[in-house]
Design a protein around this motif. Structure first.
Motif, PDB file in Angstrom:
ATOM      1  N   GLN A  14      -9.694   5.046   4.700  1.00 12.79           N
ATOM      2  CA  GLN A  14      -8.920   4.902   3.463  1.00 12.79           C
ATOM      3  C   GLN A  14      -7.690   5.819   3.420  1.00 12.79           C
ATOM      4  N   THR A  15      -7.388   6.500   4.529  1.00 17.94           N
ATOM      5  CA  THR A  15      -6.360   7.550   4.413  1.00 17.94           C
ATOM      6  C   THR A  15      -5.233   7.409   5.421  1.00 17.94           C
ATOM      7  N   PHE A  16      -4.887   6.202   5.824  1.00 12.73           N
ATOM      8  CA  PHE A  16      -3.772   6.061   6.762  1.00 12.73           C
ATOM      9  C   PHE A  16      -2.480   6.576   6.113  1.00 12.73           C
TER      10      PHE A  16
ATOM     11  N   PRO B  71      -7.632  -7.840  -8.981  1.00 10.01           N
ATOM     12  CA  PRO B  71      -8.579  -7.119  -8.111  1.00 10.01           C
ATOM     13  C   PRO B  71      -8.182  -5.666  -7.888  1.00 10.01           C
ATOM     14  N   VAL B  72      -9.046  -4.928  -7.190  1.00  9.22           N
ATOM     15  CA  VAL B  72      -8.758  -3.509  -6.939  1.00  9.22           C
ATOM     16  C   VAL B  72      -7.987  -3.262  -5.634  1.00  9.22           C
ATOM     17  N   GLY B  73      -7.935  -4.244  -4.728  1.00 11.46           N
ATOM     18  CA  GLY B  73      -7.357  -4.000  -3.394  1.00 11.46           C
ATOM     19  C   GLY B  73      -5.850  -3.838  -3.404  1.00 11.46           C
ATOM     20  N   GLN B  74      -5.316  -3.270  -2.320  1.00 10.84           N
ATOM     21  CA  GLN B  74      -3.861  -3.090  -2.206  1.00 10.84           C
ATOM     22  C   GLN B  74      -3.148  -4.435  -1.994  1.00 10.84           C
ATOM     23  N   LEU B  75      -3.634  -5.238  -1.043  1.00  7.85           N
ATOM     24  CA  LEU B  75      -3.199  -6.621  -0.853  1.00  7.85           C
ATOM     25  C   LEU B  75      -1.684  -6.822  -0.788  1.00  7.85           C
TER      26      LEU B  75
ATOM     27  N   ALA C 170      -7.434  -6.007   4.432  1.00  6.23           N
ATOM     28  CA  ALA C 170      -6.446  -6.480   3.454  1.00  6.23           C
ATOM     29  C   ALA C 170      -6.323  -5.559   2.245  1.00  6.23           C
ATOM     30  N   THR C 171      -7.417  -4.893   1.909  1.00  2.84           N
ATOM     31  CA  THR C 171      -7.409  -4.057   0.702  1.00  2.84           C
ATOM     32  C   THR C 171      -6.794  -2.669   0.958  1.00  2.84           C
ATOM     33  N   LYS C 172      -6.366  -2.394   2.199  1.00  2.00           N
ATOM     34  CA  LYS C 172      -5.828  -1.068   2.536  1.00  2.00           C
ATOM     35  C   LYS C 172      -4.301  -1.046   2.451  1.00  2.00           C
ATOM     36  N   VAL C 173      -3.736   0.180   2.323  1.00  2.00           N
ATOM     37  CA  VAL C 173      -2.271   0.298   2.204  1.00  2.00           C
ATOM     38  C   VAL C 173      -1.602  -0.240   3.467  1.00  2.00           C
ATOM     39  N   LEU C 174      -2.057   0.196   4.626  1.00  2.00           N
ATOM     40  CA  LEU C 174      -1.578  -0.410   5.874  1.00  2.00           C
ATOM     41  C   LEU C 174      -2.588  -1.482   6.250  1.00  2.00           C
ATOM     42  N   SER C 175      -2.115  -2.723   6.336  1.00  2.00           N
ATOM     43  CA  SER C 175      -3.057  -3.823   6.523  1.00  2.00           C
ATOM     44  C   SER C 175      -2.624  -4.759   7.639  1.00  2.00           C
TER      45      SER C 175
ATOM     46  N   HIS D 147      -2.185   7.139  -1.793  1.00  2.00           N
ATOM     47  CA  HIS D 147      -2.662   6.664  -3.102  1.00  2.00           C
ATOM     48  C   HIS D 147      -3.395   5.327  -2.964  1.00  2.00           C
ATOM     49  N   GLN D 148      -4.331   5.316  -2.036  1.00  2.00           N
ATOM     50  CA  GLN D 148      -5.110   4.095  -1.761  1.00  2.00           C
ATOM     51  C   GLN D 148      -5.833   3.574  -3.002  1.00  2.00           C
ATOM     52  N   SER D 149      -6.450   4.475  -3.776  1.00  2.00           N
ATOM     53  CA  SER D 149      -7.281   4.003  -4.893  1.00  2.00           C
ATOM     54  C   SER D 149      -7.017   4.796  -6.158  1.00  2.00           C
ATOM     55  N   ILE D 150      -7.154   4.113  -7.277  1.00  2.00           N
ATOM     56  CA  ILE D 150      -7.085   4.758  -8.586  1.00  2.00           C
ATOM     57  C   ILE D 150      -8.529   4.929  -9.060  1.00  2.00           C
ATOM     58  N   VAL D 151      -9.004   6.169  -8.997  1.00  2.00           N
ATOM     59  CA  VAL D 151     -10.410   6.451  -9.311  1.00  2.00           C
ATOM     60  C   VAL D 151     -10.484   7.188 -10.646  1.00  2.00           C
ATOM     61  N   VAL D 152     -11.255   6.645 -11.578  1.00  2.00           N
ATOM     62  CA  VAL D 152     -11.447   7.354 -12.847  1.00  2.00           C
ATOM     63  C   VAL D 152     -12.917   7.718 -13.005  1.00  2.00           C
TER      64      VAL D 152
END
Ligand code: T4K
Length: 393
Positions: free
Chosen positions: A172-174, A20-24, A196-201, A294-299
């Motif tokens: 998305q920016t904690f 999945p894409v989430g940080q988890l 759950a999908t965030k860096v701080l969860s 670096h919450q998300s890898i966006v291309v």
């Protein structure tokens, strides 16, 4: 790495289990069990218990902000914020955001006025705001995305020049910084998501931060009839409380924040190295923030060079169990449930919605997985004619 046959062309999926894409990120098991034991021993489960109070104190210290008000999730936090700021009429908001940002306004009977974003940074700017400004606007709700930020100070300066409130959805920016300040210290208030999908969860959860005592007092009163401190006038209260179980997970997650952030940095470095070999797939830079979570890898997919659209690539990756996501498709300003004002074309937003793809990162994705995913993208490109014939979305 050699891939025998792509799954969309009849081969076996490269990954047996979904990626999945989430940080988890998940905390240390023994520490987690100790926290749970403590909650059950105390039999104090919610309503500003000791762990929630401690979590709030730790967040305040971490961000250097006066007030941190923990809530059930960011969606509720955003609704409470609109109430606490006593907004009326219309609110300017980027369409390029998760739907919850917009729904928070609708829930408070506010009319969203959709604003375009800058094509390169993905964020609102004074120029995009100026083109959107109209009568009866009481506030701008800015959004900080991906671990990047808007030029927050320029936006706030613009809002103050127009005599309107500015507050931020920083879900998305904690942990990100802008100059010498951590995100969480800007505008009238800021809202974070601890999903759950965030860096701080905290699995589900969120927080509102502010340096304004009066707004904080209103928020505490709106959150529940408990823990208001001193009475302030609010029209409606609600239940936006965080439970002790959420706070326990949140505290452990905060303890590990820099470890997770470092891992995310390594993830980004690996993607950077691997993706530069593939023409037509560009990893988006971090903008604004001088320190990112670096919450998300966006291309961004350029069909001219890649050979097919973002949707084709996404579907081909899904066939391999790589659950890349196309946020924020199809675009809030295209959804009929929003009785909104769009007086201008949101050209940059429309392009981004069609071109960007979020790739897996966080705990479930190892460095080897990233190398495999990038080889996969390369192989999809090598077979793009056959893939495009078989894959439609
Ligand atoms: N504003 C902004 C700018 C936001 O980004 C968000 C939330 C909000 C406001 C509202 O915050 P909250 O009220 O949620 O606190 C996700 C998240 O649910 C949402 O929190 C997040 N932003 C948004 C960008 O993404 P979905 O529906 O796209 O993702 P979801 O939950 O399906 O998870 C993504 C992937 O992770 C899936 O492949 C499944 C996998 N997954 C997910 C969970 C929850 C797991 O493997 N395990 C899990 O426990 O919304």
């Amino acid at each position: 790495m050699s891939i025998k046959q792509l799954a969309c062309l009849g081969g076996k999926p490269l990954f047996e289990k979904s990626v999945p894409v989430g940080q988890l990120y998940f905390p240390d098991w023994d520490k987690f069990r100790n926290s749970m034991d403590g909650i059950f021993e105390r039999q104090f489960y919610t309503n500003q218990g000791p762990l929630t109070q401690e979590f709030e104190k730790r967040i305040s210290d971490f961000l250097g902000v006066k007030h941190a008000i923990c809530v059930t999730n960011a969606t509720i936090g955003l609704m409470m914020s609109a109430e606490a700021l006593q907004l009326k009429g219309k609110v300017i908001v980027p369409s390029f955001t998760f739907i919850a940002t917009i729904l928070s306004l609708k829930r408070c009977n506010l009319k969203p006025v959709f604003c375009d974003v800058d094509y390169f940074t993905h964020h609102i700017t004074p120029t995009t705001l100026e083109r959107t400004m109209q009568k009866d606007v009481s506030a701008v709700l800015g959004v900080n995305l991906w671990g990047s930020t808007a030029d927050v100070e320029a936006v706030e300066e613009w809002a103050s020049r127009h005599g309107i409130i500015c507050y931020w959805d920083s879900s998305q920016t904690f942990g990100c910084s802008l100059g010498n300040n951590k995100i969480g210290n800007f505008g009238s208030l800021e809202v974070f998501s601890f999903h759950a999908t965030k860096v701080l969860s905290s699995m589900e959860g969120g927080c509102i931060t502010t340096n304004d005592d009066k707004i904080a007092a209103r928020l505490r009163n709106i959150r529940s009839s408990y823990g208001a401190g001193y009475p302030v006038e609010v029209v409606k209260t609600s239940n936006g409380r965080m439970s002790e179980f959420q706070a326990a997970v949140g505290l452990l997650s905060l303890e590990n924040f820099y470890k997770y952030q470092k891992n995310n940095e390594l993830v980004r470095e690996t993607y950077t190295k691997e993706l530069q070999k593939i023409k037509g797939v560009t990893l988006e830079n971090i903008h604004g923030a001088n320190f990112s979570n670096h919450q998300s890898i966006v291309v961004r997919i350029n069909p001219e060079f890649f050979g097919a659209s973002r949707n084709v690539l996404m579907k081909a990756l899904h066939c391999e169990n790589v659950l890349a996501r196309r946020y924020f498709h199809p675009g809030n300003h295209h959804l009929s449930q929003f009785d909104h004002d769009v007086q201008i074309q949101l050209n940059n937003t429309d392009r981004l919605i069609d071109e960007i793809l979020v790739l897996p990162s966080g705990q479930p994705t190892s460095i080897q997985d990233i190398e495999k995913i990038c080889s996969l993208i390369s192989e999809i490109k090598n077979n793009i004619k056959a893939v495009s014939k078989l894959v439609t979305y």
